[in-house]
Design an enzyme around this catalytic site. Structure first.
Site, PDB file in Angstrom:
ATOM      1  N   GLU A 244       0.854  -1.191   0.000  1.00 50.79           N
ATOM      2  CA  GLU A 244       0.000   0.000   0.000  1.00 50.79           C
ATOM      3  C   GLU A 244       0.890   1.240   0.000  1.00 50.79           C
ATOM      4  OE1 GLU A 244      -3.098  -2.297   3.033  1.00 50.79           O
ATOM      5  OE2 GLU A 244      -1.912  -0.589   3.719  1.00 50.79           O
ATOM      6  N   LYS A 246       2.647   4.490   1.328  1.00 54.21           N
ATOM      7  CA  LYS A 246       3.010   5.045   2.637  1.00 54.21           C
ATOM      8  C   LYS A 246       2.810   6.547   2.554  1.00 54.21           C
ATOM      9  CE  LYS A 246       6.449   5.170   6.276  1.00 54.21           C
ATOM     10  NZ  LYS A 246       5.978   6.489   6.709  1.00 54.21           N
ATOM     11  N   ARG A 251      -1.487   9.799  11.239  1.00 53.62           N
ATOM     12  CA  ARG A 251      -2.255   8.593  11.547  1.00 53.62           C
ATOM     13  C   ARG A 251      -3.505   8.964  12.334  1.00 53.62           C
ATOM     14  NH1 ARG A 251       0.330   3.489  12.477  1.00 53.62           N
ATOM     15  NH2 ARG A 251      -1.262   1.854  12.307  1.00 53.62           N
TER      16      ARG A 251
END
Length: 546
Positions: A244, A246, A251
């Site tokens: 995936e 980055k 977050r």
């Protein structure tokens, strides 16, 4: 339990070097505590006042502590600060200062563990214009009643500086030993509940009770972490893997129940009010009750903007609407750890991804699954071409392990090595930077949870960033000596370096060659920084390549 007993236990642990001996000391105490005392004792031992997920904060800085100590000792605040600066250890300095205190309560009372906790709880709840005065009044009373040794540990708890050398792993093993349950069961329950104090109560009921602990909505858990690695290594070990993008963002953990939702940062702070647009997007993306893991990025004309743009929104408390118009945020969801009452952390990643794809219709991060290293390398290059940091490569069989930095998630970035370290001190700048901190002392974590100096950094920091860092750190100064200051550790720097060298100049035994400031990671907590063990591992890998 009297707080004096707790202080004696802390001192015994502090003077014990053996891991097994520390575990034995703690385990012997746990069985003697009441149901109310047990969670407080466990959290205090780890240097925490409240559970990690709790929004409660005492809001006490070093200056308020020093002011209270000065009043009780009958001394000038500056003289207290001078003694702390000379000693370097704020807790021990305060212990010595209060051994000859002038102010005591008219009826001096022995401090009780729960009473100290309730005072901390009251301080966290005090608000309004008189909050600082009210907090100061409570602190004065605490220090007036405290024996000198008690004052050492009360002040350390307040400053987030307990650091008696017993980490989460040791406390976990002590809980397991005290109540005859397996450390793995304690760890699993801790991952789901995010409160080892509460887990200790449950452990008294046995293995079956621990097995029943599940993730709860609106109680954030720690986020799973990644290690650096290579595509070839993980493909060789796993075969087919998931890859995936980055993202160079922040977050988040999204909780939804019906029409209610909250968003938590990497440090588990509720940031919903700062990013209501993101909350609205995610709320409309699913009809289920879920906990999602992802990353928010800032975009301009479809291209991702640097990390700092996102942080501007996360920090903002005013004029949210105006900044929503000027800066577009987009969430990217890559994991799901809870759905409709079911905890998914033990579900393999491939299955979690199926559940995610089925139940979340928008903002799901793109993913490929392959065992072909060339194909994954091509995906990596496309990620960089699209303005992302690199890619994440993940084991399809991996469980979700909150707070663990394991080999199941590997981050692939361009060749420059970076490392996350805690800011523990600084030196004043020179010339036009004389009114700000010019260079910063950085530390990693040792196996007992302590912070060990490993580098200084001064390059790569713009004047604007230095001004921002001064603003963030000026209230966190614990001590000052000559041109140097020491901070209550709160900030994390991401630092680039050319290599790791062995060095006698730092307590860690290593130093960074050509360290350069990359960015402030105020989305990361201190317990997420690099460990000494991982630095040793980096050094070994580096040496093998040479």
């Amino acid at each position: 339990m009297l707080f004096n007993e707790f202080s004696e236990i802390c001192e015994e642990i502090e003077n014990t070097s053996g891991r097994l001996d520390s575990i034995e000391i703690v385990s012997e105490c746990l069985g003697e505590l009441s149901k109310e005392e047990l969670p407080v004792f466990v959290r205090f031992l780890m240097g925490r006042i409240f559970p990690d997920y709790s929004p409660e904060k005492t809001g006490i800085g070093p200056n308020l502590v020093y002011e209270a100590v000065a009043y009780v000792a009958g001394k000038n605040k500056n003289s207290v600060i001078k003694k702390i600066n000379t000693g370097g250890d704020a807790g021990r300095a305060i212990e010595n200062i209060l051994s000859k205190k002038e102010q005591t309560s008219f009826f001096t009372q022995s401090l009780d563990l729960l009473e100290v906790y309730n005072d901390f709880l009251y301080i966290s709840e005090v608000g309004g214009n008189r909050s600082q005065k009210e907090k100061l009044k409570v602190l004065r009373r605490l220090f007036a009643n405290a024996k000198p040794k008690e004052a050492r540990y009360i002040s350390r708890l307040m400053l987030g500086e307990l650091r008696i050398g017993i980490g989460e792993g040791n406390v976990r093993d002590a809980v397991a030993k005290a109540f005859s349950v397996s450390p793995d069961s304690v760890e699993h329950a801790y991952q789901a509940s995010n409160d080892l104090g509460e887990v200790a109560i449950i452990a008294k009921k046995g293995e079956s009770a621990l097995a029943e602990v599940k993730i709860e909505l609106f109680r954030p858990v720690k986020m799973m972490l990644a290690k650096q690695g290579s595509i070839s290594e993980i493909v060789e070990e796993e075969g087919s893997v998931a890859a995936e993008f980055k993202y160079d963002g922040t977050r988040f953990q999204f909780h939804k129940k019906g029409g209610e939702c909250r968003i938590y940062s990497r440090k588990l702070e509720d940031v919903t009010e700062a990013i209501p647009d993101v909350a609205k997007m995610l709320l409309s993306s699913t009809q289920e009750n879920v906990i999602l893991d992802g990353e928010v990025i800032a975009v301009d004309n479809g291209r991702p903007l640097p990390f700092q743009y996102v942080l501007r929104r996360f920090r903002r408390k005013h004029d949210i609407a105006g900044h929503m118009e000027s800066l577009k945020l987009v969430p990217n969801v890559f994991d799901i750890i809870y759905i409709n009452g079911e905890t998914l952390i033990d579900t393999p990643f491939s299955k979690r991804r199926e559940i995610l794809d089925t139940n979340v219709k928008d903002f799901v991060a793109p993913q490929i699954v392959s065992g072909d290293t060339d194909y994954i390398e091509s995906f990596y290059r496309s990620a960089l071409d699209n303005g992302h940091e690199g890619i994440m490569v993940k084991s399809l069989s991996a469980h979700y392990t909150p707070g663990i930095r394991g080999k199941d998630w590997i981050k692939i970035k361009p060749a420059v090595d970076t490392i996350d370290l805690a800011v523990t001190g600084a030196e004043w700048g020179e010339g036009k930077r004389a009114h700000m901190f010019g260079s910063f002392l950085l530390a990693c974590r040792d196996e007992r949870g302590g912070l060990i100096p490993v580098s200084k950094v001064a390059t790569g920091i713009s004047d604007d960033m230095l001004a921002e860092l001064y603003s963030l750190l000026k209230e966190s100064v614990i001590s000052e000596s000559g041109n140097s200051v020491r901070f209550e550790p709160e900030l994390v720097f991401e630092v680039g370096y050319s290599e790791i060298q062995k060095s006698p100049n730092y307590d860690a035994g290593y130093a960074l060659r050509f360290p350069r400031f990359i960015r402030l990671r105020d989305d990361k907590a201190i317990d997420e920084i690099e460990t000494l063990a991982s630095i040793e591992e980096r050094f070994s890998v580096q040496s093998a390549k040479k």
